[in-house]
Design a protein around this motif. Structure first.
Motif, PDB file in Angstrom:
ATOM      1  N   THR A 128       0.829  -1.205   0.000  1.00  0.00           N
ATOM      2  CA  THR A 128       0.000   0.000   0.000  1.00  0.00           C
ATOM      3  C   THR A 128       0.860   1.251   0.000  1.00  0.00           C
ATOM      4  OG1 THR A 128      -1.805  -1.136   1.162  1.00  0.00           O
ATOM      5  CG2 THR A 128      -1.775   1.270   1.278  1.00  0.00           C
TER       6      THR A 128
ATOM      7  N   SER B  20       0.600   4.030  -2.767  1.00  0.00           N
ATOM      8  CA  SER B  20       0.268   5.401  -2.380  1.00  0.00           C
ATOM      9  C   SER B  20       1.248   6.392  -2.992  1.00  0.00           C
ATOM     10  CB  SER B  20       0.268   5.537  -0.855  1.00  0.00           C
ATOM     11  OG  SER B  20      -0.092   6.848  -0.458  1.00  0.00           O
TER      12      SER B  20
ATOM     13  N   THR C  70      -7.872  -1.029   1.248  1.00  0.00           N
ATOM     14  CA  THR C  70      -7.142   0.233   1.298  1.00  0.00           C
ATOM     15  C   THR C  70      -8.094   1.374   0.980  1.00  0.00           C
ATOM     16  OG1 THR C  70      -5.048  -0.786   0.669  1.00  0.00           O
ATOM     17  CG2 THR C  70      -5.294   1.546   0.176  1.00  0.00           C
TER      18      THR C  70
ATOM     19  N   THR D  40      -4.179   4.598   2.375  1.00  0.00           N
ATOM     20  CA  THR D  40      -3.830   3.990   3.656  1.00  0.00           C
ATOM     21  C   THR D  40      -4.468   2.607   3.739  1.00  0.00           C
ATOM     22  OG1 THR D  40      -5.753   4.978   4.772  1.00  0.00           O
ATOM     23  CG2 THR D  40      -3.673   6.190   4.894  1.00  0.00           C
ATOM     24  N   LEU D  41      -3.773   1.685   4.375  1.00  0.00           N
ATOM     25  CA  LEU D  41      -4.321   0.348   4.583  1.00  0.00           C
ATOM     26  C   LEU D  41      -5.324   0.415   5.729  1.00  0.00           C
ATOM     27  CD1 LEU D  41      -4.332  -2.699   3.977  1.00  0.00           C
ATOM     28  CD2 LEU D  41      -2.440  -2.933   5.603  1.00  0.00           C
TER      29      LEU D  41
ATOM     30  N   TYR E 185       1.711  -1.804  -6.606  1.00  0.00           N
ATOM     31  CA  TYR E 185       1.340  -2.773  -5.568  1.00  0.00           C
ATOM     32  C   TYR E 185       2.034  -4.113  -5.821  1.00  0.00           C
ATOM     33  CZ  TYR E 185      -1.924  -4.517  -1.978  1.00  0.00           C
ATOM     34  OH  TYR E 185      -2.479  -5.016  -0.822  1.00  0.00           O
TER      35      TYR E 185
END
Length: 205
Positions: free
Chosen positions: A21, A25, A170, A39-40, A123
């Protein structure tokens, strides 16, 4: 009680999902000129028959971008948007006024699928580094459908080997404000075993 146990068991995967993540991001931040970050939110084990309801997806039509993994057809990454946020993102990326037509045009679809491609590659590249083997995403595709229908198709491969799905969710944020967008990473049972093996050997690495 069962749900709590499943959640606790799934938490062992959090460091791997968090690292992926983080990279996604960073890529999303670059793609949107610093506007959007990720954000996870959670890592959970959920019974296959109740994934949609457990994740809080109702009966609304959603805009989604879906990627698979070329070497593992049971693993999927799903970006979900409500209509308003999907249209706004497309308008921002294409530097156009927000489209109010019911139909999506090619430029809008291209902007969202490229978002999925950039995010998905970041990812999977992170997981490639963590697992020590190449994880190559399939080309993303755009769909407008009900989440329950999409997740049911996505979990067909898993149903033969397990009655639960491991899911990392996420969330997206615009300048600190939570948005109604999500990324759902759903590894197959085989992919999950690779993750478990990576966790098992990490202390000795």
């Amino acid at each position: 009680m069962t749900s709590t146990i499943a959640t606790n068991r799934a938490e062992i995967f959090r460091p791997l999902f968090a690292a992926a993540t983080h990279d996604a991001s960073a890529a999303m931040c670059r793609w949107t000129d610093g506007l959007i970050t990720l954000t996870l939110d959670e890592v959970r084990e959920i019974p296959l028959h109740s994934v949609a309801s457990e994740l809080g997806f109702g009966d609304d039509l959603l805009t989604m971008v879906i990627l698979g993994v070329e070497s593992d057809p049971g693993t999927v990454l799903i970006l979900t948007f409500d209509e308003e946020n999907a249209r706004q993102l497309a308008a921002t990326l294409t530097r156009r006024v927000r489209n109010t037509s019911p139909e999506w045009d090619e430029l809008e679809i291209s902007a969202l699928t490229e978002t999925g491609n950039i995010l998905g590659c970041a990812y999977m590249n992170a997981l490639t580094r963590l697992l020590g083997r190449a994880i190559i995403p399939s080309p993303p595709y755009f769909v407008r459908d009900y989440f329950a229908s999409v997740i049911q198709q996505a979990l067909v491969e898993q149903a033969a080997a397990s009655d639960v799905a491991l899911i990392g969710r996420t969330g997206f944020h615009r300048e600190g404000e939570a948005l109604n967008w999500h990324v759902l990473f759903v590894p197959s049972p085989e992919f999950r075993r690779m993750l478990e093996n990576a966790i098992a050997v990490k202390p000795n690495s």
